[in-house]
Design an enzyme around this catalytic site. Structure first.
Site, PDB file in Angstrom:
ATOM      1  N   LYS A   1      62.820  27.141  81.098  1.00 25.49           N
ATOM      2  CA  LYS A   1      62.023  26.761  79.859  1.00 25.49           C
ATOM      3  C   LYS A   1      62.641  26.462  78.874  1.00 25.49           C
ATOM      4  O   LYS A   1      62.915  25.713  78.857  1.00 25.49           O
ATOM      5  CB  LYS A   1      61.697  28.104  79.368  1.00 25.49           C
ATOM      6  CG  LYS A   1      60.802  28.453  78.307  1.00 25.49           C
ATOM      7  CD  LYS A   1      59.315  29.182  77.734  1.00 25.49           C
ATOM      8  CE  LYS A   1      59.798  30.273  77.089  1.00 25.49           C
ATOM      9  NZ  LYS A   1      59.875  30.138  76.672  1.00 25.49           N
TER      10      LYS A   1
ATOM     11  N   GLY B   1      58.343  29.761  69.630  1.00 28.54           N
ATOM     12  CA  GLY B   1      59.414  29.816  69.118  1.00 28.54           C
ATOM     13  C   GLY B   1      60.721  28.796  68.629  1.00 28.54           C
ATOM     14  O   GLY B   1      60.974  28.208  67.904  1.00 28.54           O
TER      15      GLY B   1
ATOM     16  N   SER C   1      71.703  33.830  68.102  1.00 31.71           N
ATOM     17  CA  SER C   1      70.438  32.724  68.166  1.00 31.71           C
ATOM     18  C   SER C   1      71.048  31.523  68.754  1.00 31.71           C
ATOM     19  O   SER C   1      71.376  30.974  68.099  1.00 31.71           O
ATOM     20  CB  SER C   1      69.326  32.522  67.018  1.00 31.71           C
ATOM     21  OG  SER C   1      68.467  31.881  67.100  1.00 31.71           O
TER      22      SER C   1
ATOM     23  N   GLN D   1      68.367  29.363  69.315  1.00 37.55           N
ATOM     24  CA  GLN D   1      67.705  28.098  68.635  1.00 37.55           C
ATOM     25  C   GLN D   1      68.585  27.811  67.444  1.00 37.55           C
ATOM     26  O   GLN D   1      68.067  26.594  66.563  1.00 37.55           O
ATOM     27  CB  GLN D   1      66.385  29.022  68.252  1.00 37.55           C
ATOM     28  CG  GLN D   1      65.378  29.953  69.813  1.00 37.55           C
ATOM     29  CD  GLN D   1      63.686  30.297  69.332  1.00 37.55           C
ATOM     30  OE1 GLN D   1      63.966  31.012  68.324  1.00 37.55           O
ATOM     31  NE2 GLN D   1      63.243  30.462  70.645  1.00 37.55           N
TER      32      GLN D   1
ATOM     33  N   ASP E   1      65.800  38.029  77.192  1.00 41.57           N
ATOM     34  CA  ASP E   1      64.733  37.719  76.769  1.00 41.57           C
ATOM     35  C   ASP E   1      63.805  39.097  78.295  1.00 41.57           C
ATOM     36  O   ASP E   1      62.341  39.281  78.462  1.00 41.57           O
ATOM     37  CB  ASP E   1      63.990  36.257  77.303  1.00 41.57           C
ATOM     38  CG  ASP E   1      63.844  35.665  76.448  1.00 41.57           C
ATOM     39  OD1 ASP E   1      63.887  35.861  75.435  1.00 41.57           O
ATOM     40  OD2 ASP E   1      64.208  33.787  76.684  1.00 41.57           O
TER      41      ASP E   1
ATOM     42  N   LYS F   1      60.377  38.675  67.952  1.00 43.62           N
ATOM     43  CA  LYS F   1      60.280  37.715  69.774  1.00 43.62           C
ATOM     44  C   LYS F   1      58.717  37.623  69.477  1.00 43.62           C
ATOM     45  O   LYS F   1      57.779  37.668  68.556  1.00 43.62           O
ATOM     46  CB  LYS F   1      60.529  38.039  70.499  1.00 43.62           C
ATOM     47  CG  LYS F   1      62.354  38.700  70.667  1.00 43.62           C
ATOM     48  CD  LYS F   1      63.026  37.050  71.090  1.00 43.62           C
ATOM     49  CE  LYS F   1      64.229  37.027  71.155  1.00 43.62           C
ATOM     50  NZ  LYS F   1      65.045  36.129  70.859  1.00 43.62           N
TER      51      LYS F   1
ATOM     52  N   ARG G   1      59.048  43.522  70.409  1.00 39.97           N
ATOM     53  CA  ARG G   1      58.766  44.389  72.178  1.00 39.97           C
ATOM     54  C   ARG G   1      59.837  45.566  72.060  1.00 39.97           C
ATOM     55  O   ARG G   1      59.243  45.806  73.563  1.00 39.97           O
ATOM     56  CB  ARG G   1      60.397  42.879  73.193  1.00 39.97           C
ATOM     57  CG  ARG G   1      59.184  41.355  72.361  1.00 39.97           C
ATOM     58  CD  ARG G   1      60.375  40.463  73.888  1.00 39.97           C
ATOM     59  NE  ARG G   1      59.530  39.872  74.097  1.00 39.97           N
ATOM     60  CZ  ARG G   1      59.144  38.529  74.340  1.00 39.97           C
ATOM     61  NH1 ARG G   1      61.094  38.004  74.307  1.00 39.97           N
ATOM     62  NH2 ARG G   1      58.863  37.268  74.281  1.00 39.97           N
TER      63      ARG G   1
ATOM     64  N   ARG H   1      55.939  37.842  78.356  1.00 35.69           N
ATOM     65  CA  ARG H   1      56.856  38.599  79.059  1.00 35.69           C
ATOM     66  C   ARG H   1      55.971  40.360  78.633  1.00 35.69           C
ATOM     67  O   ARG H   1      56.786  41.142  79.890  1.00 35.69           O
ATOM     68  CB  ARG H   1      58.344  38.390  77.853  1.00 35.69           C
ATOM     69  CG  ARG H   1      59.060  37.006  77.915  1.00 35.69           C
ATOM     70  CD  ARG H   1      59.851  36.954  78.163  1.00 35.69           C
ATOM     71  NE  ARG H   1      61.006  35.836  77.495  1.00 35.69           N
ATOM     72  CZ  ARG H   1      60.623  35.096  78.336  1.00 35.69           C
ATOM     73  NH1 ARG H   1      60.413  35.158  79.673  1.00 35.69           N
ATOM     74  NH2 ARG H   1      60.912  33.480  78.425  1.00 35.69           N
TER      75      ARG H   1
HETATM   76  C1  S3P Z   1      65.541  30.659  73.729  1.00 42.77           C
HETATM   77  C2  S3P Z   1      67.041  30.587  72.217  1.00 42.77           C
HETATM   78  C3  S3P Z   1      66.443  32.948  72.260  1.00 42.77           C
HETATM   79  C4  S3P Z   1      65.243  33.027  73.006  1.00 42.77           C
HETATM   80  C5  S3P Z   1      64.753  32.505  73.659  1.00 42.77           C
HETATM   81  C6  S3P Z   1      64.739  30.414  74.322  1.00 42.77           C
HETATM   82  C7  S3P Z   1      66.510  28.707  73.209  1.00 42.77           C
HETATM   83  O1  S3P Z   1      65.672  32.874  71.108  1.00 42.77           O
HETATM   84  O2  S3P Z   1      64.904  34.636  73.350  1.00 42.77           O
HETATM   85  O3  S3P Z   1      63.176  32.638  74.372  1.00 42.77           O
HETATM   86  O4  S3P Z   1      65.880  27.935  74.123  1.00 42.77           O
HETATM   87  O5  S3P Z   1      67.764  27.873  72.761  1.00 42.77           O
HETATM   88  P1  S3P Z   1      66.663  32.888  69.873  1.00 42.77           P
HETATM   89  O6  S3P Z   1      67.638  31.875  69.746  1.00 42.77           O
HETATM   90  O7  S3P Z   1      66.029  33.461  68.809  1.00 42.77           O
HETATM   91  O8  S3P Z   1      67.468  34.197  70.897  1.00 42.77           O
END
Ligand code: S3P
Length: 447
Positions: A29, A102, A175, A177, A328, A355, A359, A406
């Site tokens: 993903k 997210g 993070s 993200q 995750d 999340k 969770r 999940r």
């Molecule tokens: C992700 C980063 C993670 C993960 C999410 C996908 C990504 O989140 O939990 O499912 O693709 O960068 P965080 O950046 O909040 O840790």
């Protein structure tokens, strides 16, 4: 129909037999999102094989189309992305619907921040509860403006800037993200954008930015933090990308095969990037038989097939240092722990509370309803396992998934190791990351 608009789809999961055969899990993903975004910023045609066709990634594709890219699925299943070039994203005509995702939201906010674009981001009930302040803080320093729902949540309007400022940002939370949002904003920012990462997180953005030709370096500072520097306004070159299988999706089948007696499966083409694959090490430390077969490199990422056999598991104390590399995977690790001999202790999981659902609370409630012995702490769960004895299961009483894919898949796996099965209140969210999950479970002979 997206999972937020169709009626809830409850389902009871109960074991039919062991898992056997070969299973190919869908594309990663995180890598799928990034391949669409960077493809949309390269001038020319990027071809993506093995893209995850889950709702989250389709939300990213729809948003990039709304901002000018051409993105099409080919008859052979590959996707072609015709990009507009760095700095050339267009003003979208309507709101950008992020659904449950997210990752789409936070990464796209980064992209928009350094373009003179005003965009409205909306999402489903789960996404609308999640904190966006973590990206608003650095992207405001870049020069973007934000109007948000109270608490820094969606719906929100971002006003990107025509004069972005290169920032140096030290991540206050581990993070990927947030890291990626800052780096993507840095793409259309003159000068060098720096992200300092005290705790390493998944590094797909760094790998792929380099692959597309961006000037990106990674160093370690005196305190051991990763220092990522990106030189802005590169010309990105289109790529042919093969997306490896998602270790986060494989995780459900790995745990199912470990806890359903007699199982013996091979999971093909599983991404084993060290910033993602810590679950498999923890499961091995619990006594799980997981062998890596045919290790190779796919799309610049380490990949192998995983041969998994049913195993007698024992409890462990999970080192909080590995949390970012399996962030995750905790819902399904909790299920493995519920079937193990003895106690499993997890801590350092505060991020799990923000999340797709909380969770920690959701798995505490769901596993307790399914007959497991679970204690919730501020930052984790303590689980006293059954020693391999099937859980009682929840029978016809539905566990609550809170629109979290999940939680739904982890509890489906728990159902396979229970006497009465586990009823999941709503299986729709599974389509966000793993549309063929139930089909593959049935094909493996399990459910
Ligand atoms: C992700 C980063 C993670 C993960 C999410 C996908 C990504 O989140 O939990 O499912 O693709 O960068 P965080 O950046 O909040 O840790």
């Amino acid at each position: 129909m997206s999972s937020s608009t169709s009626p809830a789809l409850p389902r009871r999961f109960i074991a039919k037999g062991p898992l056997t055969g070969r299973i190919r899990v869908p594309g990663d993903k995180s890598i799928s999102h990034r391949s669409i975004m960077l493809g949309a910023l390269a001038v020319g045609e990027t071809r993506v094989s093995g893209l995850l066709e889950g709702e989250d990634v389709l939300s990213t594709a729809a948003a990039m189309r709304a901002m000018g890219a051409t993105i099409e699925r080919q008859a052979d299943g590959d996707w072609l992305v015709a990009g507009v070039g760095v700095g050339a994203l267009l003003q979208p005509a309507g709101a950008l619907d992020m659904g449950n995702s997210g990752t789409s939201t936070r990464l796209l906010l980064g992209l928009v921040a350094s373009h003179p674009i005003t965009a409205c981001f909306i999402g489903d009930a789960s996404l609308s509860k999640r904190p966006m302040g973590r990206v608003i803080t650095p992207l405001s320093q870049v020069g973007a403006g934000f109007t948000t729902y109270p608490g820094g949540r969606l719906p929100l309007i971002i006003a990107g800037t025509a004069l972005p400022v290169p920032i140096s940002y030290r991540l206050p939370v581990a993070s990927a993200q947030v890291k990626s949002a800052v780096l993507l904003a840095g793409l259309n920012t003159p000068g060098v954008t720096t992200v300092i990462e005290p705790v390493p997180t998944r590094d797909h953005s760094e790998r792929m930015l380099r692959g597309f030709g961006a000037d990106l370096t990674v160093d370690t500072d005196a305190g051991g933090a990763r220092v990522i520097r990106l030189t802005g306004q590169p010309e990105l070159r289109p790529q042919a990308i093969t997306v490896p299988g998602d270790p986060s999706s494989a995780a459900f089948f790995v745990v199912a095969a470990l806890i359903v007696p007699g199982s013996d499966v091979v999971l093909e083409n599983v991404g084993l990037n060290p910033t993602r694959a810590a679950l498999f090490g923890v499961l091995r430390a619990m006594g799980g038989h997981i062998a890596e077969v045919n290790p190779r490199t796919v799309g610049g990422e380490p990949v192998a097939d995983l041969h998994v056999r049913a195993s007698a598991l024992h409890g462990v104390t999970v080192d909080p240092a590995v949390v970012p590399a399996m962030v995750d995977e905790f819902p399904v690790l909790f299920v493995a722990a519920a079937l193990a001999e003895g106690r499993t202790v997890t801590s350092g999981l505060e991020e799990l509370r923000v999340k797709e659902s909380d969770r920690i609370a959701a798995m505490h409630a769901a596993l307790t309803l399914a007959g497991a012995c679970v204690t919730e702490t501020a930052d984790g769960l303590i689980i006293d396992g059954s020693g391999g004895k099937p859980l009682s299961g929840s029978g016809d009483v539905a566990i609550t998934t809170h629109l979290d894919h999940r939680i739904a898949m982890a509890m489906a796996v728990a159902g396979l190791a229970s006497e009465r099965g586990v009823t999941v209140d709503d299986t729709r969210p599974i389509a966000t990351s793993f549309p063929r999950f139930e089909h593959l479970l049935a094909e493996a002979g399990a459910a």
